[in-house]
Design an enzyme around this catalytic site. Structure first.
Site, PDB file in Angstrom:
ATOM      1  NE  ARG A  84       6.283   2.132   5.953  1.00 38.48           N
ATOM      2  CZ  ARG A  84       6.181   1.860   4.652  1.00 38.48           C
ATOM      3  NH1 ARG A  84       6.704   0.728   4.170  1.00 38.48           N
ATOM      4  NH2 ARG A  84       5.581   2.693   3.833  1.00 38.48           N
ATOM      5  CE  LYS A 185       9.027   4.852   3.007  1.00 39.53           C
ATOM      6  NZ  LYS A 185       7.772   5.075   2.311  1.00 39.53           N
ATOM      7  CD  GLU A 221      15.208  -0.864   0.269  1.00 42.70           C
ATOM      8  OE1 GLU A 221      13.996  -0.971   0.038  1.00 42.70           O
ATOM      9  OE2 GLU A 221      15.647  -0.249   1.253  1.00 42.70           O
TER      10      GLU A 221
HETATM   11  N1  PLP Z   1      12.020   0.653  -0.346  1.00 48.14           N
HETATM   12  C1  PLP Z   1      12.268   1.980  -0.376  1.00 48.14           C
HETATM   13  C2  PLP Z   1      13.660   2.444  -0.214  1.00 48.14           C
HETATM   14  C3  PLP Z   1      11.203   2.883  -0.556  1.00 48.14           C
HETATM   15  O1  PLP Z   1      11.438   4.197  -0.580  1.00 48.14           O
HETATM   16  C4  PLP Z   1       9.898   2.380  -0.740  1.00 48.14           C
HETATM   17  C5  PLP Z   1       8.786   3.297  -0.934  1.00 48.14           C
HETATM   18  O2  PLP Z   1       8.068   3.635  -0.084  1.00 48.14           O
HETATM   19  C6  PLP Z   1       9.692   0.998  -0.697  1.00 48.14           C
HETATM   20  C7  PLP Z   1      10.775   0.169  -0.502  1.00 48.14           C
HETATM   21  C8  PLP Z   1       8.331   0.411  -0.839  1.00 48.14           C
HETATM   22  O3  PLP Z   1       7.564   0.544   0.307  1.00 48.14           O
HETATM   23  P1  PLP Z   1       5.975   0.599   0.223  1.00 48.14           P
HETATM   24  O4  PLP Z   1       5.558  -0.581  -0.571  1.00 48.14           O
HETATM   25  O5  PLP Z   1       5.499   0.515   1.628  1.00 48.14           O
HETATM   26  O6  PLP Z   1       5.641   1.870  -0.456  1.00 48.14           O
HETATM   27  C1  COI Z   2       7.008   5.589  -1.900  1.00 55.40           C
HETATM   28  O1  COI Z   2       6.927   4.645  -2.683  1.00 55.40           O
HETATM   29  O2  COI Z   2       6.029   6.094  -1.369  1.00 55.40           O
HETATM   30  C2  COI Z   2       8.307   6.168  -1.534  1.00 55.40           C
HETATM   31  O3  COI Z   2       8.491   6.658  -0.479  1.00 55.40           O
HETATM   32  C3  COI Z   2       9.342   6.115  -2.520  1.00 55.40           C
HETATM   33  C4  COI Z   2       9.917   7.418  -2.908  1.00 55.40           C
HETATM   34  C5  COI Z   2      11.052   7.016  -3.750  1.00 55.40           C
HETATM   35  C6  COI Z   2       9.000   8.313  -3.649  1.00 55.40           C
END
Ligand code: PLP
Ligand code: COI
Length: 340
Positions: A84, A185, A221
């Site tokens: 990613r 991100k 989300e």
């Molecule tokens: N959505 C947002 C806006 C986030 O910041 C995160 C955190 O990383 C997620 C979803 C969940 O992603 P992941 O499961 O890859 O950490």
């Molecule tokens: C994560 O879950 O790693 C994120 O980037 C979320 C952030 C809100 C700390």
């Protein structure tokens, strides 16, 4: 001041930055990545003309290291973060950092700061934050020619309220977060969620829930996690949308839910439908699985399952997920890597 292990209370870490002894740094110059290495320097020095300061050319990732029962350390699907990270780089016209080197660097950072990986059963983990910034000087809107990729680590406890139900509020603002990219991100884009988050926290909510920016009808989300619900007939549902982060936790839970016979599906979910879910939760690396106790919309609170008790399906999903992450349960092939 560097953090000392002796000064930490593993049961009361919160979710915050701490200056650990080591982080990894690699620089991109003259069209190629130079060999990266560990450094003790936690300050980044930039020119006032640095790209990132003006046009926000920055991407980041987040992943965790878990102390196993036998004392070893697990990483959960770091290859997915590496991938990613490369997609995010592509979207922001940055050079991709090689995926295998990304995983190696994560391991190096964890190993170098090993004493900061919290004990098994403390409920805490070591959070790793890789990021990349455009550092060369620009004035007009253009991509940088030089970049710095860094990864630091910091021990963390629960991001939301652990496995206790939390209250959420539907944001009145749109968040222009990686809209249409579904993968990057970026700090600039997260900044648009700061005002709704501050207002939400001041009003006593754990986080905001964003609706689709076009119709304001479907659940997108949370500010820092994806949404899932369990329908009245026991199906695991999670939004299908181009303007949400492609979450690794979500993708993993879709598989876990399948194994648990929850017939998981990604589809559009209206806010009205979300209010009627049997159970709901926030899922992400930081959030893990955090049950939704209520969602407030236009001043009206909609309780989901219970404001104090976690639902049985959410609990079962949580136990399975963390069981795999900590190495107590066997997940699908390749989900867990050990830091040797
Ligand atoms: N959505 C947002 C806006 C986030 O910041 C995160 C955190 O990383 C997620 C979803 C969940 O992603 P992941 O499961 O890859 O950490
Ligand atoms: C994560 O879950 O790693 C994120 O980037 C979320 C952030 C809100 C700390």
């Amino acid at each position: 001041m560097k953090q000392k292990v002796a000064d930490l209370d593993w049961n009361d870490l919160g979710f915050k930055y701490r200056d650990l002894p080591y982080r990894f740094e690699a620089k991109y110059k003259d069209g190629q990545w130079q060999e990266g290495k560990l450094t003790q320097e936690s300050t980044v020095t930039l020119s006032e003309g640095a790209e990132v300061l003006h046009y926000g050319q920055e991407i980041f990732e987040g992943l965790k290291a878990y102390r196993r029962k036998d004392g070893k350390i697990n990483l959960f699907r770091p290859d997915q973060n590496a991938h990613r990270f490369a997609l995010s780089a592509e979207r922001l016209a940055m050079p991709a950092y090689p995926e295998d080197k990304f995983v190696e660097a994560v391991k190096e950072v964890v190993k170098a700061n090993e004493e900061f990986v919290p004990p098994y059963e403390s409920g805490a983990t070591l959070y790793i934050r890789p990021y990349m910034i455009g550092t060369s000087k620009v004035l007009g809107v253009e991509a940088a020619s030089e970049y710095t990729m860094r990864m630091f680590a910091t021990p963390v406890g629960a991001y939301i309220k652990g496995l206790n139900p939390a209250a959420y509020v539907v944001s009145e603002y749109d968040r222009a977060a990686y809209a249409g990219t579904g993968q990057a991100k970026t700090s600039g884009n997260y900044a648009s969620s700061l005002l709704p988050t501050v207002e939400g926290h001041e009003a006593g909510f754990a986080d905001c829930l964003y609706l689709d920016p076009r119709e304001h009808k479907y659940v997108d989300e949370f500010g820092g996690a994806n949404f899932f619900g369990i329908t009245q007939d026991g199906q695991f549902v999670t939004p299908k949308s181009k303007s949400i982060l492609v979450s690794i936790t979500k993708r993993s839970l879709l598989e876990v839910a399948k194994r648990q016979g929850l017939n998981p599906v990604e589809r559009q979910i209206t806010l009205e439908e979300a209010f009627k879910m049997k159970e709901a939760g926030a899922m992400g690396t930081a959030a893990v699985i955090s049950p939704v106790g209520s969602i407030t919309y236009e001043g009206k609170k909609h309780v989901i399952h219970s404001e104090t008790e976690t639902g049985p399906i959410t609990t079962k999903l949580y136990n399975e997920l963390i069981g795999i992450q900590y190495g107590d349960k066997t997940g699908p092939e390749g989900w867990v890597q050990t830091v040797e």
